[in-house]
Design a protein around this motif. Structure first.
Motif, PDB file in Angstrom:
ATOM      1  N   TYR A   1      50.854  87.442  91.787  1.00 37.41           N
ATOM      2  CA  TYR A   1      50.207  86.348  92.518  1.00 37.41           C
ATOM      3  C   TYR A   1      49.768  85.301  91.496  1.00 37.41           C
ATOM      4  O   TYR A   1      48.940  85.574  90.632  1.00 37.41           O
TER       5      TYR A   1
ATOM      6  N   GLN B   1      41.988  82.285  97.282  1.00 44.87           N
ATOM      7  CA  GLN B   1      43.174  82.899  96.689  1.00 44.87           C
ATOM      8  C   GLN B   1      42.862  84.317  96.206  1.00 44.87           C
ATOM      9  O   GLN B   1      43.639  85.255  96.431  1.00 44.87           O
TER      10      GLN B   1
ATOM     11  N   VAL C   1      44.507  87.921  97.342  1.00 43.14           N
ATOM     12  CA  VAL C   1      45.066  88.925  96.424  1.00 43.14           C
ATOM     13  C   VAL C   1      44.530  90.311  96.781  1.00 43.14           C
ATOM     14  O   VAL C   1      45.274  91.298  96.822  1.00 43.14           O
TER      15      VAL C   1
END
Length: 255
Positions: free
Chosen positions: A200, A214, A218
Motif C-alpha cells: 500500500y 489511508q 491499510v
C-alpha cells in the motif's frame, strides 16, 4: 531468473486509463491500463454501474490482453484511489496468476462495506444527500466531470500545487470525465480474495484521501500489507512517475 510481468493498471474515480500515460514508459514489463465501464472506450450506464460490472470488465480485458500468446507472465495489479474497490473481485477471478497488488491511496472498505466507507465524512454526507435527492427527482447521480474553474483544481490533490503542464494533463477531457456514483454503494469483500502480497503506497500530503484515512484502510486489509510512504499529494503517478515506477519495481522484484 525472474518471470516476466504484466502490469494491470486500474484507474480511480473521474478519470480513465489515460491517467497512467506518464507512468507507462517507466514500467519494465508488459502493461495493460484498463478503462473501467462507462469511461474511455467502454460504454456503460453510469447510473446503474456496479463494482461487479467493473470487475467483469477488467477480467475480460486481462484475458483478451493475454490471449492465445500467453507468455506465462505474472500479473501485478496496480490500483489508484477508488480503483481499489475492484481489486478483490479481480483477484478472485484471476486467482494465482496475480502475484502482487500495489494500492495507492486505494479504497478499502470494512469487510462487507462499500466505497462510502472510504470517504471523508463531508464527502460521504454529500454523496448520500445527492442520492436521496436523486430518488425524489428520478435523475441519476453522477460526478460533475471537468471543473468550471480549472485554476481551483490546482491544489485539489494536496502536496505542491500542480504545474501548468500537470493541470492541463489531469483536466484533459481524455482523462477528466463524468463518472458513476453508484459503485460507491456496492458491498466489497477482501476476505474472499486469494492471499496475494499487497503493498500500500501512502501519500502523506493527500487531500482527497487524508493520511489518517489511508492508514485506517491499510488496517482493514485481512492480511498484513507492506506500506511505502511517498511525500506528496493524491496523484504521484502523475506528479513523479519515475519515483512511483521505482516503488512498483522495488516491491515486486522480490516476488
Amino acid at each position: 531468473m525472474p518471470r516476466p510481468v504484466t502490469y494491470v493498471l486500474i484507474h480511480g474515480g473521474g478519470t480513465t486509463a489515460r491517467f497512467w500515460d506518464l507512468l507507462l514508459p517507466h514500467l519494465q514489463g508488459s502493461c495493460l491500463a484498463v478503462d473501467l465501464p462507462g469511461r474511455g472506450d467502454r460504454p456503460a450506464d453510469l447510473a446503474t454501474l456496479t463494482v461487479d460490472d467493473e470487475v467483469a470488465s477488467v477480467v475480460r480485458d486481462v484475458e483478451s490482453h493475454r490471449g492465445d500468446d500467453d507468455d506465462g507472465s505474472d500479473i501485478v495489479i496496480v490500483a489508484h484511489s477508488s480503483g481499489g474497490l475492484v481489486v478483490p473481485g479481480v483477484l478472485g477471478a484471476l486467482g494465482d496468476r496475480v502475484t502482487h497488488v500495489v494500492l495507492n491511496a486505494a479504497s478499502i472498505p470494512p469487510e462487507g462495506g462499500c466505497g462510502l466507507d472510504c470517504m471523508q465524512p463531508r464527502h460521504r454526507e454529500g454523496v448520500l444527500l445527492a442520492v436521496e435527492m436523486a430518488k425524489e427527482s428520478g435523475q441519476p447521480v453522477l460526478t460533475p466531470g471537468p471543473p468550471s474553474d480549472p485554476e481551483a483544481f490546482r491544489s485539489t490533490y494536496g502536496g505542491p500545487p500542480l504545474s501548468d503542464e500537470q493541470l492541463a494533463y489531469v483536466l484533459d477531457p481524455a482523462r477528466c470525465v463524468i463518472d458513476t456514483v453508484n459503485h460507491y454503494l456496492q458491498p466489497v469483500s477482501w476476505r474472499s480474495a486469494p492471499p496475494v502480497p499487497v503493498t500500500y503506497i501512502v501519500n502523506t500530503l493527500d487531500r482527497p484521501v487524508p493520511l489518517g484515512l489511508q492508514r485506517e484502510m491499510v488496517d482493514r486489509l485481512p492480511r498484513r500489507a507492506e506500506v511505502v510512504e511517498l511525500e506528496g499529494g493524491h496523484v504521484p503517478a502523475i506528479v513523479d512517475p519515475m519515483e512511483f515506477a521505482a516503488v512498483v519495481h522495488g516491491v515486486t522484484s522480490s516476488r
